[in-house]
Design a protein around this motif. Sequence first.
Motif: not given
Lengths: 310, 317
Positions: A100-115, A258-267
Amino acid sequence: MKPLAAIVLGLALVGPFLVPRHAADDDDPAGARYLAPLTQAHVVPLRAGGNRVVTSLARTSGGWTGQRAGSEVSFRDEEVAGAPVPRVYLLGTDGLGRDLLDRMLRGARHSVLIAGAGVAVALFIGILVGAAAGLSRPAVEALLMRSTDVLLATPRFLVYLLCAALFGPSTLLVIVVVGLTTWPSLARLVRASTRSLRSQEGILAARAAGCSPPRLVMRHLLPAMTPVVAVTAALRFSDTIRLEAALSFLGVGSPPPAVSLGAIVASGRGVLADAWWVAAWPGLTIAVLVLAVRSAVSRPERLAEPPSVA
Amino acid sequence: MSRLLARRLAAAILVAWGVATLAFVLVQAVPGRAFDELALQGLPPQAAERLRVLFGADRPFAVRYIDWLLGLLRGDLGFSLQLRRPVGALVAEALGNTIALTGLALAVQVVLGVLVGTLAAVTRSRWLDLAAGGVAALVYSFPSFWMGLLLVAVFSLALPWLPVSQMRSIDGGGMGDLLRHLILPCAALALPLAAGTSLYVRDEMRVALARPFVAAARARGAGEGRVAVAHALRSVLLPVAQLVGLSIQGVVAGSVVIEVLFAWPGMGRLAYDALLARDEPLVLACVLVGAVAVVVGGLLADVASALCDPRFAVEQR
């Protein structure tokens, strides 16, 4: 508080590079399934091929024994291809045995890039429309600002869902819709600033000197309104992080891989009672990102903004 | 006041029409619609043609648009393709449930936000202020769906006090049952909003408390409580009313997520299901209802502002 925001956003961008992905992450999904945070595990390479992720590994006479996926396993020495490699899952693993550490970091990058991309699009259109409205004749201005009002009243979340249903969800769609629904608030601000700046001596002098409108905007108006626009852009950025998370929580955001934080929460939603950590970390990450960006906006500047929920 | 209202109402109707048109164009302009050649593949040509005529898919775009607008004026929102019921009836059912949820959430937002914000501003205790501000800033940055999951984890799973989802228990139940189901989604929606409002009220109250008219009230011998509530808070309510009106946009988005999360049979979930099924008439109606909600929110904020401060009606020429 601006350094804090810079540090958090910077970490979000480079995070995935700082924490190396476990090389054999996907090798034993069943064994690494839903491991709790801080679980100490060992990766046991097998001679027959593949790895096994085993917890509480212990040496026995002529082999190894430990726990894997809730039952006891043992390996004889001739089965094992090498020394077991210790590994700590700091934040635990998800249902597919991923760290999850890896997933979380990649999700954070995804969020920041998209925003960042979405707000960049919004800034471009917003400055264009706002400056055009502020500098043009009243009739044109009224037309531009009325269409801006229409977009401001458009329920952007529903518009996104509509577009996702029509075109299929994708990262590009999130960016485009965020850009197209965020610019009105920026355009309003740019227009108001343009109108108040228009009669100042410096601007008048530039116009008298024959400065063309694009040059006037780029060289004279924009530098003067940068602080105000930056504040609103930062707040839109934090809104967008939550909007993107909400969309991927509903399953209409960026599709995998793509790893998104919201999708991880949903899972993690279905296993809240047994594996709380799957939903907990990405949610906290979103909160930290939003908090860091908001903290960079000083209090008087924040006053002009409504609270929002995505 | 009435002139302001008339002007705003006219603008609101114009904006609602604009959004409706935008949504209609978006739905109609995209390829791969219901009743095109691909969707009706395998049907005998006559049957396909009859379906097209029946649902008006054979007519040109402009005709369909005008037809749809005239229908809207008559209050006819069309017929849901997926649920096979009039859209108007579906929306009427769902809208009540959503208004119960979001209305209560907005009320909690205002009451809790103003209360906590005012207390934080007038309190002399630095630590209390810091704690309230810190918690509010944290809660304000939680995504509402995560707030919902957090509440479910605590109050439904760890402590079996409240139901996880749905609007009613299977065996029916009365008003109390409905309220028990309402608490968690409402809190998930309202708490982040209330936190944001409380931060806003606190900062505005601080500014207001330092202004001359408050000092004048104190000099006349008004008590500290009266100064805070009758003088300072009153001057803060105007921007708060505007703020709440503007937060409707966020509430519409939040209600989709929260209603899906808690299986609440309201507009948000109706919209979500309609979009997944590509049920065009229903989708259009949902977007329209969302837009009307945003516009009405702005309108109500203006009315509330004019009631709080008569100057507002004059300034907004």
